[in-house]
Each structure stands twice: as structure tokens, then as C-alpha cells.
Design an enzyme around this catalytic site. Sequence first.
Site, PDB file in Angstrom:
ATOM      1  N   HIS A  59      77.989  63.430  42.848  1.00  0.00           N
ATOM      2  CA  HIS A  59      77.354  63.064  41.749  1.00  0.00           C
ATOM      3  C   HIS A  59      78.167  63.000  40.591  1.00  0.00           C
ATOM      4  O   HIS A  59      78.656  63.689  39.935  1.00  0.00           O
ATOM      5  CB  HIS A  59      76.123  64.124  41.458  1.00  0.00           C
ATOM      6  CG  HIS A  59      75.412  63.819  40.387  1.00  0.00           C
ATOM      7  ND1 HIS A  59      73.910  63.202  40.414  1.00  0.00           N
ATOM      8  CD2 HIS A  59      75.403  63.805  38.924  1.00  0.00           C
ATOM      9  CE1 HIS A  59      73.383  63.034  39.475  1.00  0.00           C
ATOM     10  NE2 HIS A  59      74.291  63.134  38.452  1.00  0.00           N
ATOM     11  N   HIS A  61      79.012  59.897  36.829  1.00  0.00           N
ATOM     12  CA  HIS A  61      78.661  58.775  36.008  1.00  0.00           C
ATOM     13  C   HIS A  61      80.001  58.068  35.670  1.00  0.00           C
ATOM     14  O   HIS A  61      80.394  58.544  34.603  1.00  0.00           O
ATOM     15  CB  HIS A  61      77.794  59.227  34.885  1.00  0.00           C
ATOM     16  CG  HIS A  61      76.470  59.942  35.329  1.00  0.00           C
ATOM     17  ND1 HIS A  61      75.461  58.809  35.288  1.00  0.00           N
ATOM     18  CD2 HIS A  61      76.223  60.944  35.565  1.00  0.00           C
ATOM     19  CE1 HIS A  61      74.360  59.455  35.554  1.00  0.00           C
ATOM     20  NE2 HIS A  61      74.744  60.805  35.766  1.00  0.00           N
ATOM     21  N   GLN A 154      69.028  54.621  33.687  1.00  0.00           N
ATOM     22  CA  GLN A 154      68.938  55.698  32.642  1.00  0.00           C
ATOM     23  C   GLN A 154      67.822  55.742  31.673  1.00  0.00           C
ATOM     24  O   GLN A 154      67.572  56.832  31.282  1.00  0.00           O
ATOM     25  CB  GLN A 154      70.475  55.319  31.946  1.00  0.00           C
ATOM     26  CG  GLN A 154      70.397  56.345  30.682  1.00  0.00           C
ATOM     27  CD  GLN A 154      70.989  57.887  31.114  1.00  0.00           C
ATOM     28  OE1 GLN A 154      71.804  58.001  31.614  1.00  0.00           O
ATOM     29  NE2 GLN A 154      69.900  58.822  31.178  1.00  0.00           N
ATOM     30  N   HIS A 212      67.985  61.596  39.786  1.00  0.00           N
ATOM     31  CA  HIS A 212      67.941  62.583  38.913  1.00  0.00           C
ATOM     32  C   HIS A 212      66.553  63.246  38.850  1.00  0.00           C
ATOM     33  O   HIS A 212      65.500  62.449  38.766  1.00  0.00           O
ATOM     34  CB  HIS A 212      68.305  62.063  37.529  1.00  0.00           C
ATOM     35  CG  HIS A 212      69.846  61.768  37.304  1.00  0.00           C
ATOM     36  ND1 HIS A 212      70.229  60.880  38.323  1.00  0.00           N
ATOM     37  CD2 HIS A 212      70.419  62.191  36.253  1.00  0.00           C
ATOM     38  CE1 HIS A 212      71.594  60.789  37.685  1.00  0.00           C
ATOM     39  NE2 HIS A 212      71.645  61.361  36.834  1.00  0.00           N
ATOM     40  N   GLU A 215      65.705  67.101  35.557  1.00  0.00           N
ATOM     41  CA  GLU A 215      66.887  67.529  34.855  1.00  0.00           C
ATOM     42  C   GLU A 215      66.094  68.335  33.485  1.00  0.00           C
ATOM     43  O   GLU A 215      66.305  67.564  32.548  1.00  0.00           O
ATOM     44  CB  GLU A 215      67.975  66.516  34.597  1.00  0.00           C
ATOM     45  CG  GLU A 215      69.164  67.264  33.825  1.00  0.00           C
ATOM     46  CD  GLU A 215      70.237  66.066  33.791  1.00  0.00           C
ATOM     47  OE1 GLU A 215      71.139  66.609  33.372  1.00  0.00           O
ATOM     48  OE2 GLU A 215      69.933  64.869  33.779  1.00  0.00           O
ATOM     49  N   ASP A 311      79.426  65.368  37.909  1.00  0.00           N
ATOM     50  CA  ASP A 311      78.514  64.798  36.864  1.00  0.00           C
ATOM     51  C   ASP A 311      79.239  64.070  35.845  1.00  0.00           C
ATOM     52  O   ASP A 311      79.051  62.791  35.828  1.00  0.00           O
ATOM     53  CB  ASP A 311      77.673  65.812  36.232  1.00  0.00           C
ATOM     54  CG  ASP A 311      76.234  65.224  35.836  1.00  0.00           C
ATOM     55  OD1 ASP A 311      76.027  63.921  35.716  1.00  0.00           O
ATOM     56  OD2 ASP A 311      75.421  66.039  35.319  1.00  0.00           O
TER      57      ASP A 311
END
Length: 427
Positions: A59, A61, A154, A212, A215, A311
Site C-alpha cells: 500500500h 501512493h 481520491q 481504502h 480511514e 502508505d
Amino acid sequence: MLDLLITNVSLPAGRTGMSVAVQNGRITEVTEGPIAGAQALETVDAGGYLLSPHFVDPHFHMDATLSYGLPRVNESGTLLEGIALWGELKPTLTAEAIIERALTYCDWAVAKGLLAIRSHVDTSDPSLLAVDALLEVKKRVAPYIALQLVAFPQDGVLRSPGGVDNLKRALDKGVDVVGGIPHFERTMLEGAASVKLLCEIAAERGLAVDMHCDESDDPLSRHIETLAFEAQRLGLQGRVNGSHCTSMHSMDNYYVSKLIPLIAESQVSVIANPLINITLQGRHDRYPKRRGMTRVPELMAAGVNVAFGHDCVMDPWYGMGSGDMLEVAHMGLHVAQMTSQKGIRACFDAVTTNAAKVMHLQGYGLEVGCDASFVLLQARDPVEAIRLRANRLKVWKKGKLLAETAEVVARLTVAHRPALTAFVKVT
């Protein structure tokens, strides 16, 4: 003649004094003691140090990595300010800048023995600039890093105009996995609807799902339940992952007692992101302050495959990091209070074997027939490796040396004490 022979090596399961033979990029023999009559183009005496399968980050970005301070620093440290900053930054992004930052990060990853990464890539921008950039990065790093890309809306796949179309176009371009962010949709109902829609897209295309999920500090954010249900309904068992799941930290214990078995039955894996979860969660608390990481030991005890991800590294959400998955494991065991020998070893698995299962990596491991993609650590076992965030002495990809670092030893000038120390316990 062998291509590579590593002798006097320790393995994660506890075997010591082992020899590992490599031919044509694969492990051909794993034997206790020397291999009689073996000759190799390169022989490495490991000196008893630990040989591990390479690290895996399930995981990340990569489209945002190394952008810290652009357009400004996240002063509140919150998830929402990070999302807002990313929204401000997106119009100024160029493909060249994304590619260069991502390639630099991949250099760091190789040096840290991290040879497989699953990166979410934002699909909210209709231009899909970040998608195209990371597809180019994936092609360039393919010889040394297995890079999987997740189509990640996103701004919310239903919340943002054209969100569904953008995501489908990203998949058409070659993005590997269907992503989502249900807790960022406008309502709980819209969030649940997005989970259903995205899982149906994945089922139609024969793709995996990595979402996701929850969160949030809100204990009523329960999209992981919908995700597990949809995995069963659509026959996606073993192909679905819920990332973060931080709301579980704050959920009612009775509800969790029903939720965790559902996750296990659905064969949904879970990725916790210890460094980021404890940084972003609980920001609105006074005292006591929650630290938000999901219920790792409880999930593991129920048979759920749990992995740890990094992350973020130096981006709008997190200003630290270097691509070190042992740092991730180190934080994870502290936050989850997994300080037993078994618990520490489970955290080592969370950044190696468990993470490889999430990514469905073929040929991963240290058994005969597996790819010779591994890392020699300056540690004797997984516990010591995490304690020291051990130096990576050598990193190989399919038997080819990618990176090496000199052994770390401190020189002392202290009267009546040894001249050198390597921070290991005297036995």
C-alpha cells in the site's frame, strides 16, 4: 556451475548454517551445511546473517511521493488537509516531475530491499496524467521492481464528476487493480453504493480490489462490512483487500466480534499502515488520544491475512520516511503491542510473506523453485532485524546483485571496552 551460492546463512524460520544455490534466476537448492562439490560464479559467505525474501509494500501512493512542501506543508497534520493539499497540487503536476520523483523513490526502495510495491494512483483528474506517468514508471522499473497500480478515485468515485468513467479509462490503459474510498463519498449510503459498484466492475473485468476502507476515527464507518459482503456475493474471495480499516480501532467490541469472522469468511485481506495511521488518526481527540491502527493481532488470530504498508513517504500526508519496510514493521509491533517473539515475527511476515500474498506475487519465497530475489540483512533473525532496522548488506533480483551496503559497525575509543560494537547482544 551455479550462478550464485550463499553459504553460512540464517533463514527467517530459524534454520542456521544454511546454503542457498541459485541458477538461472531461481533457487535450486536450500541445504543445511555446505553443498558438496558445489561451484559457482559467485560465492558469498553470509557469516551467519539473515537471508530474507525481499520486502513488499502492498500500500503506497507513488504519484504523490517526495512532493512534501508542495504547494505547502500540512500544518494540521490531518488526513483532510492532506487531501486538500493534494487537490491544490494536482493542477500544477507534470508527468516529468511525477516520473522523476517516483524513479528516485524506486532507487531508495531497491537500496532497502523493497522489490514489490502496490501503488494507488489518483484517477480523479480527467486527464489521467498521474496514471500515464506511473504506467511509464512501471515499464521502466519492471526489470527490478514489481509495481502494481490501483485505480484510486481520491475525490470519491461517485462524489466527483466523471469519477466512474475516469476509473474505467484508467483500467483500460492497463492499471491492475480496482480501488475506492467509500468513506469519502457524501453519505454512508453513497459509500456503500460505491463499494458495490466498484466490486462489480472488478468482477466483470476479472480484476482484484484494493479499497481504502474506513480511514476514519468514526466507529460507525463500516464499509469494510459491505466490502466483505460484496466479495462473497460476487465470488471475489481471495482477490479483495481492505486498506487502513482504522475505524475498527474505535468500534463497539460486540460489533467487531461479528465483523472479523465475516472478513475471514470472505477471504478479504487487510492492510494496516502503522506510520500513517497513528499520525493521521486521533487528531481531533484531546486525551486520551486514539492512535487509530486497526485490530491487527485480533485479525491475525482469526486467520485474516494482514500486511503492513508504508502508505506515504514525504508527501502531503507525511513528511518522513525512506522506503524502509522494517521501520514500518517496527512501528506496527509497538502500536499493536505485539512484543512477544511470535508477535514480532508476525510483524516481519507483515512486510514480507503476508504482503506478497496480498499482491499475489508468483515465485516469492526462499524455497526451491522460487525466484532468487532476496536480501541479506545485518541481523541474525527477524526479531533482531526489526529491532535494528537492519542494514541491507546485499539485495538480489533473480540472482543479480542490485544493491549493497557496507557492514555497519561503530568504532569506540572507550577505555577498557571493545574497539567495535554492532549493537547486538553478547551471548
